[in-house]
Design an enzyme around this catalytic site. Structure first.
Site, PDB file in Angstrom:
ATOM      1  CE  LYS A 144      -1.655  -0.842  14.981  1.00  0.00           C
ATOM      2  NZ  LYS A 144      -2.377   0.310  14.386  1.00  0.00           N
ATOM      3  CD  GLU A 182       2.724  -6.933   0.111  1.00  0.00           C
ATOM      4  OE1 GLU A 182       3.144  -6.127  -0.725  1.00  0.00           O
ATOM      5  OE2 GLU A 182       2.972  -8.130  -0.186  1.00  0.00           O
ATOM      6  CB  CYS A 198       2.559   1.340  -1.504  1.00  0.00           C
ATOM      7  SG  CYS A 198       1.112   0.242  -2.013  1.00  0.00           S
ATOM      8  CD  GLU A 200       6.737   5.194   0.549  1.00  0.00           C
ATOM      9  OE1 GLU A 200       6.690   4.955   1.658  1.00  0.00           O
ATOM     10  OE2 GLU A 200       5.968   4.385  -0.179  1.00  0.00           O
TER      11      GLU A 200
END
Ligand code: NAD
Length: 499
Positions: A192, A266, A302, A402
């Site tokens: 997906k 991850e 990331c 983040e």
């Protein structure tokens, strides 16, 4: 001048998205949603929300193909013969994939074509993992006692049905990082892609659809969180390989625990790069770090070091060169090779990033430049100007969370111990950076940093080297043999020849 991304859609004849299930493309899904381009907020096309029914059909096909089909037992030579042509087909479609990736997420075409998230890298991944197929070996063990007629050996079996869920920011690379090793190890896959970036993934699926794999071995379902949740919690899925935000990763971790699914996660980061006074060149370090936040995906990666931890003696020089670097930033039509930087992926994310910029100011950091949004034609899209904060304390939100936008936070240090302590004082542990010419320092600090990867004077991932995070940045590693371990189960067999 006003630009539109729609001519590119028409040039590549992009149609509303479909699902690939059990070896056939099909219309359907439970509903449709708009694919909106972040540079202009134009509707590019419509995609299918597979929903629980689409997921059920795809997982059932993958389950059948794994349990009853030839794939998991196929001779290495044969599986290799089926996967290897995918490499050349990706190369042949390289240009189209680059354009579709830019149509997905606004990544400047020059990066989409050439950089570390391009179709070339995806082709390399398929090449690398096709090469492992005949090398996935087990071990034999010397007798521990005198029973010479008893033999122990291990095999690496495929895990089973793999749910692969990818983020919007590297849709081509993350597709290949999951699908190539999963298939090479004999698993079946339901992928997906992100609802914000499905077009390049659908093209890659088309390439795999041409590869003569048995029906059900590879399936793709599109959609958002509802489809993702249906897939990641499905009882017939044996493993979830997820790349995305820590919030969703944690959800998958807690629900996956219920039926002991194998998990690879991850997730995000708040990485630090330590710039020591003995760096070869402050200018290069400043340009690298500011460049990662201001060009390419505009800080929406990331592993980007979004905390520049800089020795106090070179702070002014660092800020000067960062300021010079952003003068080279060019916003605009992402299909123009001169454009250097991506828009922010969604209007919602623009609000989030602007909220962080406000919090930085409120908490006492000094805004050196940026913090605002460009006007004119660019006001239609989701652009934010590159932003630099100094006088940042590691306790501030802009140093801890983040942001996923073009914001670099500079934190000053005086001693090496202090720099390492600042870097490690984070709930994340994805990557770390060190700028120094002192080899002993580089080695010492690299060993001290609590992260999955460390780059000395820069970092770039390769298909054959492992990468991943510790702490809130995730579980497991992707790259090389470690991925083969992640996509296989170790089985020990004892053979008693005396019986
Ligand atoms: P996201 O978590 O919002 O979405 C990722 C994927 O998860 C999408 O496909 C989404 O539809 C799906 N999803 C959403 N809710 C779900 C649910 N409840 N169950 C299952 N799936 C669900 O992340 P994003 O905004 O697409 O990507 C940005 C994030 O990804 C950042 O945090 C970034 O750091 C991280 N990221 C990490 C790496 C890495 O290698 N560590 C690489 C790229 C991006």
């Amino acid at each position: 001048m006003t630009f539109s991304v729609l001519p590119i859609r028409d040039r590549f004849n992009v149609k509303p998205g479909r699902l690939f299930i059990d070896g056939a493309w099909q219309d359907g899904g439970e509903s449709r949603f708009d694919q909106i381009h972040p540079a202009t907020n134009e509707v590019v096309t419509h995609l299918a929300e597979a929903g629980a029914s689409g997921v059920n059909a795809a997982v059932a096909a993958a389950r059948r193909a794994f349990d009853k089909g030839p794939w998991r037992k196929m001779a290495a030579r044969e599986r290799k013969r089926l996967l290897q042509p995918i490499v050349d087909r990706i190369y042949a479609a390289e240009e189209e994939i680059a354009y579709l990736q830019t149509l997905d997420n606004g990544m400047p075409i020059s990066f989409s074509r050439g950089g570390r998230v391009s179709a070339k890298v995806a082709a390399d991944m398929f090449d690398h993992y096709a090469g492992w197929i005949d090398k996935i070996t087990g071990e034999t063990f010397p007798h521990y006692t005198d029973a010479n007629d008893i033999h122990y050996m291990t095999f690496r079996d495929p895990v089973g049905v793999v749910a692969a869920i990818t983020p919007w920011n590297g849709p081509v690379m993350t597709f290949a990082m999951k699908v190539a090793p999963a298939l090479a190890c004999g698993n079946t896959v339901v992928l997906k892609p992100s609802e914000l970036a499905s077009l390049a993934a659908l093209k890659l699926a088309d390439i795999i659809a041409e590869a003569d794999l048995p029906p059900g071995v590879f399936n793709i379902v599109t959609g958002g969180p509802v489809t993702g949740e249906a897939l990641s919690t499905h009882p017939d899925v044996d493993k979830v390989s997820f790349t995305g935000s820590p919030v969703v990763g944690e959800k998958i971790y807690s629900t996956g625990g219920r039926n002991m699914k194998r998990l690879s996660l991850e997730l995000g980061g708040k990485s630090a790069a330590l710039v020591f006074p003995d760096t070869r060149d402050v200018r290069t370090a400043a340009r690298n770090l500011m460049g990662l936040c201001s060009t390419f995906l505009s800080g929406q990666i990331c592993s980007t070091p979004t905390r520049a931890v800089v020795h106090r003696s070179i702070l002014d020089e660092f800020v000067h060169h960062a300021q010079e670097q952003v003068k080279e930033v060019r916003f605009g039509d992402p299909f123009d090779p001169a454009t250097t930087s991506a828009p922010i992926i969604s209007k919602r994310q623009v609000e989030r990033v602007c909220g962080y910029i406000e919090s930085g100011k409120e908490q006492g950091a000094r805004l050196v430049f940026g913090g605002d949004r460009p006007g004119g034609d660019l006001a239609r899209g989701n652009w934010i100007n590159p932003t630099l904060f100094v006088d940042v304390d590691n306790k501030m939100r802009i140093a801890r969370e983040e942001i996923f936008g073009p914001v670099l936070s500079v934190i000053a240090f005086d001693t090496e111990e202090e720099a390492v302590a600042i870097a490690n004082d984070s709930e994340y542990g994805l990557s770390g950076g060190i700028y120094t010419t002192d080899l002993s320092r580089a080695f010492r600090v690299a060993r001290e940093m609590r992260t999955g990867t460390v780059g000395v004077n820069g970092y770039s991932a390769m298909p054959n080297s492992p990468a991943g995070g510790i702490k809130r940045s995730g579980l497991g590693r992707e790259g090389g043999w470690t991925t083969v371990e992640e996509f296989t189960e170790l089985k020990t067999v004892m053979l008693n020849l005396a019986a």
